[in-house]
Design an enzyme around this catalytic site. Structure first.
Site, mmCIF file in Angstrom:
data_model
loop_
_atom_site.group_PDB
_atom_site.id
_atom_site.type_symbol
_atom_site.label_atom_id
_atom_site.label_comp_id
_atom_site.label_asym_id
_atom_site.label_seq_id
_atom_site.Cartn_x
_atom_site.Cartn_y
_atom_site.Cartn_z
ATOM 1 N N GLU A 121 21.042 -19.660 86.276
ATOM 2 C CA GLU A 121 22.194 -18.960 86.849
ATOM 3 C C GLU A 121 23.367 -19.891 87.139
ATOM 4 O O GLU A 121 23.959 -19.866 88.208
ATOM 5 C CB GLU A 121 21.778 -18.194 88.111
ATOM 6 N N GLU B 151 18.315 -0.144 88.404
ATOM 7 C CA GLU B 151 18.341 -1.451 87.719
ATOM 8 C C GLU B 151 18.340 -1.274 86.202
ATOM 9 O O GLU B 151 18.738 -2.177 85.483
ATOM 10 C CB GLU B 151 17.161 -2.322 88.173
ATOM 11 N N HIS C 141 23.480 -6.011 98.684
ATOM 12 C CA HIS C 141 22.773 -6.852 99.660
ATOM 13 C C HIS C 141 23.380 -6.699 101.047
ATOM 14 O O HIS C 141 22.661 -6.708 102.061
ATOM 15 C CB HIS C 141 22.833 -8.334 99.237
ATOM 16 N N ARG D 8 24.155 -15.582 83.826
ATOM 17 C CA ARG D 8 23.061 -14.819 84.455
ATOM 18 C C ARG D 8 23.549 -14.035 85.672
ATOM 19 O O ARG D 8 22.972 -13.000 86.027
ATOM 20 C CB ARG D 8 21.904 -15.751 84.841
ATOM 21 N N ASN E 147 23.630 -9.549 88.544
ATOM 22 C CA ASN E 147 23.756 -9.195 89.964
ATOM 23 C C ASN E 147 24.830 -8.130 90.183
ATOM 24 O O ASN E 147 25.300 -7.945 91.310
ATOM 25 C CB ASN E 147 24.078 -10.444 90.794
ATOM 26 N N HIS F 270 15.962 -1.193 97.693
ATOM 27 C CA HIS F 270 16.852 -2.137 97.023
ATOM 28 C C HIS F 270 17.645 -1.443 95.902
ATOM 29 O O HIS F 270 18.868 -1.603 95.804
ATOM 30 C CB HIS F 270 16.031 -3.303 96.470
ATOM 31 N N HIS G 219 25.076 -6.087 93.318
ATOM 32 C CA HIS G 219 24.189 -6.692 94.306
ATOM 33 C C HIS G 219 24.932 -7.308 95.492
ATOM 34 O O HIS G 219 24.363 -7.414 96.574
ATOM 35 C CB HIS G 219 23.290 -7.743 93.651
ATOM 36 N N LYS H 1 17.918 -8.452 79.420
ATOM 37 C CA LYS H 1 17.657 -9.467 80.448
ATOM 38 C C LYS H 1 17.170 -10.761 79.814
ATOM 39 O O LYS H 1 17.607 -11.853 80.191
ATOM 40 C CB LYS H 1 16.645 -8.954 81.477
ATOM 41 N N ARG I 263 1.379 -28.446 91.627
ATOM 42 C CA ARG I 263 2.683 -28.713 90.970
ATOM 43 C C ARG I 263 2.970 -27.803 89.787
ATOM 44 O O ARG I 263 3.770 -28.124 88.916
ATOM 45 C CB ARG I 263 2.804 -30.171 90.539
ATOM 46 N N LYS J 171 12.477 -15.844 88.164
ATOM 47 C CA LYS J 171 12.869 -16.091 89.559
ATOM 48 C C LYS J 171 11.671 -15.775 90.438
ATOM 49 O O LYS J 171 11.130 -14.658 90.383
ATOM 50 C CB LYS J 171 14.045 -15.203 89.970
HETATM 51 N N1 GLY Z 1 17.655 -9.929 89.249
HETATM 52 C C1 GLY Z 1 18.642 -10.782 88.705
HETATM 53 C C2 GLY Z 1 18.088 -11.970 87.997
HETATM 54 O O1 GLY Z 1 16.900 -12.046 87.765
HETATM 55 O O2 GLY Z 1 18.833 -12.847 87.685
#
Ligand code: GLY
Length: 290
Positions: free
Chosen positions: A163, A111, A178, A167, A171, A191, A174, A153, A47, A69
């Site tokens: 997000e 990035e 994507h 946040r 993106n 990417h 993206h 960031k 957990r 993330k």
């Molecule tokens: N790569 C975008 C984020 O971490 O929110």
């Protein structure tokens, strides 16, 4: 190792075989795949246990290792299973970037460049002045770039970890990117390369939909070219392109919300007419005959 169930299972099984308890600390030494996978294993083993990110690619140092993330892919799509789980620390050693292949390094720079248009005009101008030094992998220039990218960031993630709002500006590029990755087949573009092309399309759309000064488009294109990133996407059928963007998990109820920039250094999340999005795609893609 790939971001898939079998790798996750192997890590969890190994931890159990070793008798690891809740005091275990996992170290994610590698690029974004290793970071996301190890982070997710740390999020769910017993957990939740601690982990430390030790990113070894530029892309991981300036983006994926920061912000918590974690997750894996499903055959149906990327990052569909995961958790927000913050590392105890991120340890970025710039010396390891010396051995990165040129294409991977450039993909990481995409990035880095991203943070300028969405959050920091001064950093964008700094990148314009220092791109030659960054391409030479100059240690001092890299230190400034990686530190500033992580500061931006971290500030954005601190304001909106899950997000719910701001946040999403991270993106930028993206949604288009994507779709390119999925439409051309994963592996055709790195990417960061897809994000570079996506940023051009999103900037073009910002010019057409929000009246952004078109000079920024030229500045961005020239910066991407200097970073040896692609500035013309391979052809992808326009209807398929839109369909893939609608399927992107950031699309709300079928409408595509783009990260757009009304002025340099600010970003917003906005719906735009398909016709304008198609013009933006066509402006930065090869025509069908090429
Ligand atoms: N790569 C975008 C984020 O971490 O929110």
């Amino acid at each position: 190792m790939a971001k898939e169930w079998s790798s996750l299972q192997a890590i969890l099984g190994k931890l159990a075989d070793l008798g690891a308890d809740r005091d275990v600390v996992l170290f994610a030494l590698g690029g974004g795949v290793i970071g996301d996978l190890t982070g997710f294993a740390a999020a769910i083993y017993m957990r939740g246990v601690c982990f430390v990110q030790v990113p070894t690619t530029l892309l991981a140092q300036v983006d994926s290792s920061v912000g918590g993330k974690t997750g894996i892919n499903l055959p149906q799509g990327k990052n569909l299973v995961g958790a927000f789980h913050q590392p105890q620390a991120v340890w970025a050693d710039l010396d390891v970037l010396g051995t990165l292949p040129a294409r991977e390094y450039s993909a990481g720079l995409a990035e880095v460049i991203k943070y300028g248009p969405v959050a920091d005009p001064a950093f964008f101008a700094w990148l314009e002045r220092n791109m030659d030094a960054l391409m030479a992998r100059d240690h001092t220039a890299l230190m400034t770039a990686v530190r500033r990218a992580c500061e931006i960031k971290a500030a954005v993630v601190a304001a909106d970890e899950r997000e719910g709002g701001v946040r999403a500006i991270l993106n930028f590029g993206h949604t288009f990117g994507h779709a390119l990755e999925a439409g051309l087949g994963y592996g055709a573009l790195l990417h960061g390369e897809a994000v570079a092309l996506g940023m051009l399309m999103a900037t073009e759309l910002s010019v057409r939909a929000l009246g952004l000064d078109s000079q920024l488009l030229q500045r961005l294109k020239s910066l991407l070219e200097r970073a040896q990133l692609p500035v013309r996407a391979p052809y992808l059928d326009p209807e398929r392109f839109l369909q893939l963007m609608r399927g992107d998990k950031k699309a709300a109820a079928g409408s595509i919300r783009y990260v757009l920039i009304p002025v340099l250094g600010q970003a917003c999340l906005q719906v735009a007419p398909d016709a304008l999005a198609l013009e933006a795609i066509a402006s930065h893609s090869a025509s069908v005959t090429k």
